[in-house]
Design an enzyme around this catalytic site. Structure first.
Site, PDB file in Angstrom:
ATOM      1  NE  ARG A  70       3.225  22.856  25.365  1.00 30.69           N
ATOM      2  CZ  ARG A  70       4.419  23.412  25.168  1.00 30.69           C
ATOM      3  NH1 ARG A  70       4.672  24.642  25.607  1.00 30.69           N
ATOM      4  NH2 ARG A  70       5.372  22.744  24.523  1.00 30.69           N
ATOM      5  CG  HIS A  85      20.527  17.920  17.441  1.00 30.00           C
ATOM      6  ND1 HIS A  85      20.031  17.008  18.340  1.00 30.00           N
ATOM      7  CD2 HIS A  85      19.649  17.945  16.405  1.00 30.00           C
ATOM      8  CE1 HIS A  85      18.902  16.495  17.882  1.00 30.00           C
ATOM      9  NE2 HIS A  85      18.643  17.057  16.710  1.00 30.00           N
ATOM     10  CG  ASP A 107      24.061  15.440  23.213  1.00 29.90           C
ATOM     11  OD1 ASP A 107      23.494  16.537  23.343  1.00 29.90           O
ATOM     12  OD2 ASP A 107      23.872  14.689  22.259  1.00 29.90           O
TER      13      ASP A 107
END
Length: 363
Positions: A90, A125, A155
């Protein structure tokens, strides 16, 4: 400049967590990384994952900054972004646009769920991504809820580290083919891959779904942490028979009950017995007796203690800069060692374009 990645040019789209950690790894190893932030983003010296590279504020909602950034991407070897699928497209900065302009570009994409799949556009998360991999279920004490392992598994281990591996692999391939590609690094995939060893144990019948009752999850008495007389903890990992024997010898454990090391039916009782033994001395006293031996022993150190440990000091595992103690780059290289990382700095697109030999876009 120093480090084995000297000369590598990386554009990092600023985010949080795994993507900046991956960019930090590359910068630590000598890559020239430029971090693109939103206007008004302040430098934060306490955010260690932003070290070693300049930040350039660009309003990518406007067409001119996007066009300017594309000039920089034209000269990059790698682009790293950690947005939800579709965000870069975008902005006019998707892989189709960037690789069409720079065919050798390696386009690293860091997400929780990946670029496709029924969850790919859902928020999440670390805890969510490792939950569907099987890893979270396996971490914790028997009969208790799963324990959150900080955000190491999703992560940083399953995310940032595997993105770094993917980027380096794609760069190696591009050196032969002359063509870049997209690296789709999903933390849910990475956490599953980190569990390969455990899935192998399960396939062999040596691992169960019963949390905290297996050899490497705290179920075994010889692979666990124990409280000492001063309330501090030690870690024991004496798996092999010879190491288990040394642990017993140094601790004066002669009871025949301890002979059946791999008899899992004995483990709960033996854990209680070992707990009683370790409560008889302070952590420092146990260190004096066991540290540096083949008993597979280490003290459990907190964030303040770890940088001061003799082994970490000898290897310069940590350093302090501007009052901030932080881990040093790893791994080590014999011929092209990494330089000491610098704090994050403010930069400009004009300077980055000049440094990378790109023509300044016309105003």
């Amino acid at each position: 400049m120093a480090g084995p990645l000297h000369g590598l040019k990386v554009v990092e789209m600023a985010g949080i967590g795994p993507a900046p950690f991956c960019a930090m790894l590359l910068a630590d190893l000598g890559a020239e990384v430029v971090r693109i932030t939103r206007p008004g983003t302040a430098l934060d010296g306490n955010d260690i994952t932003t070290r070693g590279r300049p930040s350039i504020a660009l309003d990518l909602r406007q067409p001119e900054p996007v066009a300017d950034l594309l000039h920089l991407i034209d000269r990059a070897d790698v682009l790293i972004e950690g947005f939800r699928p579709g965000v870069m497209e975008r902005l006019g900065l998707g892989p189709e646009v960037c690789i069409a302009r720079n065919p050798r570009l390696v386009y690293g994409r860091m997400t929780g769920w990946g670029q496709h799949g029924p969850l790919s556009h859902a928020a999440g998360h670390d805890i969510n991504y490792i939950a569907i991999s099987g890893a979270l279920h396996a971490i914790g004490r028997s009969g208790e809820a799963p324990v959150v392992p900080l955000n190491y598994v999703g992560d940083f281990g399953g995310g940032a580290m595997l993105l770094a591996v993917g980027i380096l692999a794609a760069l190696r391939e591009a050196a032969n083919s002359g063509r870049g590609q997209v690296v789709d690094a999903a933390m849910s995939d990475g956490a599953a891959l980190l569990s390969a060893f455990m899935y192998g144990f399960k396939a062999a019948g040596n691992w169960s779904n019963d949390r905290g009752e297996n050899m490497l999850d705290g179920g075994a008495h010889f692979y666990d942490t124990y409280a000492c007389a001063d309330g501090k903890y030690v870690a024991i990992g004496a798996i092999e028979p010879q190491f288990y024997a040394e642990l017993r010898e140094r601790c004066g454990i002669n009871a025949p009950l301890f002979d059946g090391q791999m008899d899992a039916t004995r483990w709960p009782l033996l854990k209680l017995k070992l707990a009683e033994i370790f409560r008889t001395r302070t952590r420092d006293e146990w260190c004096a007796l066991l540290e540096g031996t083949d008993a597979c022993f280490a003290p459990v150190l907190n964030w303040d203690e770890a940088p001061e440990h003799a082994h970490n000091r000898a290897r310069n595992t940590f350093f302090t800069q501007d009052g901030i103690t932080q881990p040093a780059p790893a791994p080590r290289f014999s011929r092209t060692p990494s330089a000491r990382p610098t704090p994050p700095t403010a930069g400009t697109l004009e300077q980055a374009l000049r440094d990378w030999g790109a023509m300044q876009p016309a105003c």
